[in-house]
Design a protein around this motif. Structure first.
Motif, short mmCIF file in Angstrom:
data_model
loop_
_atom_site.label_atom_id
_atom_site.label_comp_id
_atom_site.label_asym_id
_atom_site.label_seq_id
_atom_site.Cartn_x
_atom_site.Cartn_y
_atom_site.Cartn_z
N UNK A 44 -9.41 6.65 -5.02
CA UNK A 44 -10.84 7.48 -4.81
C UNK A 44 -11.35 7.53 -3.02
N UNK A 45 -9.80 6.86 -2.64
CA UNK A 45 -10.33 7.69 -1.50
C UNK A 45 -8.62 7.59 -0.48
N UNK A 46 -8.31 8.24 0.37
CA UNK A 46 -6.79 7.83 0.91
C UNK A 46 -6.12 6.80 1.97
N UNK A 47 -7.08 5.97 1.90
CA UNK A 47 -6.92 4.67 2.23
C UNK A 47 -6.41 4.02 1.55
N UNK A 48 -7.14 3.81 0.21
CA UNK A 48 -6.27 3.08 -1.60
C UNK A 48 -4.95 3.80 -1.59
N UNK A 49 -4.50 4.87 -1.15
CA UNK A 49 -3.26 5.89 -1.94
C UNK A 49 -2.55 5.88 -1.04
N UNK A 50 -3.00 5.62 0.51
CA UNK A 50 -2.14 4.90 0.90
C UNK A 50 -1.11 3.79 0.77
N UNK A 51 -2.36 2.38 0.41
CA UNK A 51 -1.92 1.08 0.80
C UNK A 51 -1.34 1.27 -1.24
N UNK A 52 -1.74 1.72 -2.02
CA UNK A 52 -0.91 2.10 -3.21
C UNK A 52 0.26 2.44 -2.83
N UNK A 53 0.90 3.24 -2.47
CA UNK A 53 2.18 3.21 -2.02
C UNK A 53 3.23 2.89 -1.19
N UNK A 54 2.79 2.38 -0.38
CA UNK A 54 3.00 1.14 -0.35
C UNK A 54 3.30 -0.49 -0.51
N UNK A 55 2.41 -0.73 -1.69
CA UNK A 55 2.56 -1.52 -2.44
C UNK A 55 3.49 -1.81 -3.12
N UNK A 56 3.43 0.01 -4.28
CA UNK A 56 5.00 0.88 -4.78
C UNK A 56 5.99 0.37 -3.90
N UNK A 57 6.76 0.45 -3.02
CA UNK A 57 7.37 0.23 -2.45
C UNK A 57 7.75 -1.14 -2.24
N UNK A 58 6.75 -1.85 -2.53
CA UNK A 58 7.00 -2.71 -2.30
C UNK A 58 7.15 -3.64 -3.51
N UNK A 59 7.26 -3.32 -4.86
CA UNK A 59 7.88 -3.68 -6.34
C UNK A 59 8.51 -2.77 -6.44
N UNK A 60 9.69 -1.87 -5.83
CA UNK A 60 10.92 -0.83 -5.53
C UNK A 60 10.84 0.56 -6.68
N UNK A 61 8.86 0.37 -6.69
CA UNK A 61 9.11 1.85 -7.56
C UNK A 61 9.26 3.55 -6.19
#
Lengths: 336, 336
Positions: free
Chosen positions: B247-264
């Motif tokens: 719902x905003x760009x900050x959470x989108x950026x953090x979602x990407x970081x979380x994904x990377x952490x989970x090897x996605x």
DNA sequence: GTGAAAGCGCTAACAT
DNA sequence: ATGTTAGCGCTTTCAC
């Protein structure tokens, strides 16, 4: 301007004179308690709001300060603005904002807008064009009008006024020292703003620091952010670099992206530090270690000085405040 | 306010009356050419600048508009501000900015600051606290004063005034459609602003869209950005998700970081779209595909409506402009 | 305790 | 072509 009920209206309604109403509303002891209350009730029921323009004309004080910033889409200036607004509000002042958009003409127009009595003083950061052209007529004019003025960050040595600056030289110097302490031996300086005084100071600090470490300065100037990826890839392929100091946060973020593209791990293979503690640094991956200029604080300090000046709390000589930078450590540099 | 030379001073110097000076300076045809020039020369040599406060008092127009924004550190509002400033400047108006900092009290104070005649009209986006509490007294008061007012983005249905809003519902709906067209079958909605009207509209658009695709809505509400990493890691471990709409760009950026952490891998394993086209989205890695609200344009439109209203160019009924969103495609979504 | 009057700096209708 | 006057809305001295 919307329609308004005036003191005169209230006077008519209350069957008293205008001056009585004025005094009653201002809690003058001259007015009897019950008349005062009666008048206040009437004012209340009329949604009376005193006209501030008339008050300013009379009092010769607007209780507002003008701010001129070069760009509103640069986060640093927003943070300064936020600091200014806090300090101003706390001390009972409003702020009026003009944007110079880095243009001398707009800057001069803004000064003229302010010089005509609409504000009690001005806070500004100099437009890029003015810094280059060195044409300062508009500032000399405002000085002639005894307009209290404080410059921040981008200041003019030739103009006498209060100033708040950042120690960019020392900031860069300390960043190099920080990297060196972490074990970095080949520190590159990435500068997308070499054409500004600020960019130059940072470069100077970098050069001084690496020279002290017996490293050769290694500087990559770019005139546009889009050049960064290619420029750094070339560097990564031909030199061994173990740290990058970038002159702003955008280039630092892009440097990280370029490094990843070249299979360098951050911070294991490469440490990165940027200037400016903003959103991009915070949300970058990894989050960026940066040199913070305490933007918000700069705003507070500048506003504090201006208001002190306006209120006659300062002696004649201009104040010259230099704000120290601070390194905010995150994940783009080794944690030892 | 700095010392000033006035019309009276000039009149004394020129040996004519005040009104003659006024007319001469305003190029009135009533005044002879040589007197006029003589007076202008004197004014010039005195650095005369007409007092704007006195002019406003007389003309009952300040040529300035007030802007109240909830926060200056939210890039969206800065962009709107930039748009407002451009339109205002172009039409000969200045802007005064107040910050509500999401507080109803500060919002009301700001309205009061403006209601007293210092501006010709107001543009604002409603503070979060006001949206929650539904206490609108200050807006009703300003309406009573016939203060021209336009609300943008965060608007109040209960208050009658001009409004400029973003079609958040459609924006979210289209984003889901976009992801689905790319082949995504399990789209999660990440909402850090579920407590705002805007966040709610985006959620509604998402729900409507996924329902149409026969997917179960899958919503993760977080009350703070720091919760995102953990919340998403849990999701990644227990469900198969192939796209996230944030719902905003900050959470989108953090979602990407979380994904990377989970090897996605993004966008191969996971597509990400955020709301708001700002710096963080641009400099994220990979750069983020986003739903742009045309913030700058919203500002221009709002200012245009307000100035038309002030200048009497609008019929009585309030205008209600809805700005369409647009998807800006970058590297966080598959390019097919 | 209340009111009349002057004035902040400017503009403009109305004399002259 | 230039000056006189009144007034924008308010505060504040000075009279009553």
């Amino acid at each position: 301007m919307p329609s308004k009920t005036t003191l005169k209206d209230l006077a008519n309604l209350a069957g008293v004179s205008v001056s009585t109403v004025s005094k009653a509303l201002n809690d003058s002891p001259e007015i009897g308690a019950r008349t005062r209350q009666r008048i206040k009730d009437i004012a209340e029921s009329c949604n009376y709001v005193p006209n501030n323009i008339a008050r300013s004309l009379k009092s010769r004080s607007t209780k507002t300060i003008g701010v001129i910033i070069p760009a509103i889409l640069i986060e640093f200036f927003n943070k300064v603005l936020y600091g200014i607004e806090q300090e101003a509000t706390e001390r009972g002042y409003k702020i009026v904002i003009c944007l110079s958009n880095e243009s001398s003409r707009k800057e001069a127009e803004s000064i003229n807008t302010f010089i005509n009595g609409s504000v009690d003083g001005v806070i500004l950061s100099v437009a890029e064009e003015t810094q280059k052209s060195k044409v300062y007529d508009h500032f000399e004019k405002s000085a002639k009008h005894n307009m209290p003025m404080v410059m921040f960050d981008r200041v003019l040595d030739d103009i006498t006024c209060d100033k708040v600056t950042v120690d960019d030289f020392e900031g860069a110097f300390n960043a190099v020292k920080f990297l060196s302490d972490l074990g970095s031996k080949n520190i590159l300086f990435l500068n997308p703003i070499s054409n500004t005084s600020v960019g130059q100071h940072r470069e100077d600090g970098y050069v001084k620091a690496v020279s002290g470490l017996n490293q050769e300065p290694n500087i990559v100037n770019v005139s546009h952010y889009t050049e960064i990826e290619k420029a750094l890839s070339t560097v990564f392929n031909n030199q061994k670099i173990d740290a990058i100091l970038a002159a702003d946060e955008y280039s630092a973020a892009l440097a990280q992206n370029a490094a990843r593209l070249n299979n360098l791990k951050i911070p294991q293979d490469l440490s990165v530090i940027g200037f400016t503690n903003g959103m991009v640094a915070e949300y970058a991956n990894p989050s960026l270690t940066v040199v913070s200029q305490h933007a918000e604080n700069i705003g507070k300090i500048a506003a504090g000085i201006l208001l002190d000046r306006i209120e006659g709390k300062l002696r004649a000589e201009p104040v010259n405040k230099v704000v120290k930078t601070k390194i905010v450590e995150r994940n783009s540099t080794k944690n030892i």
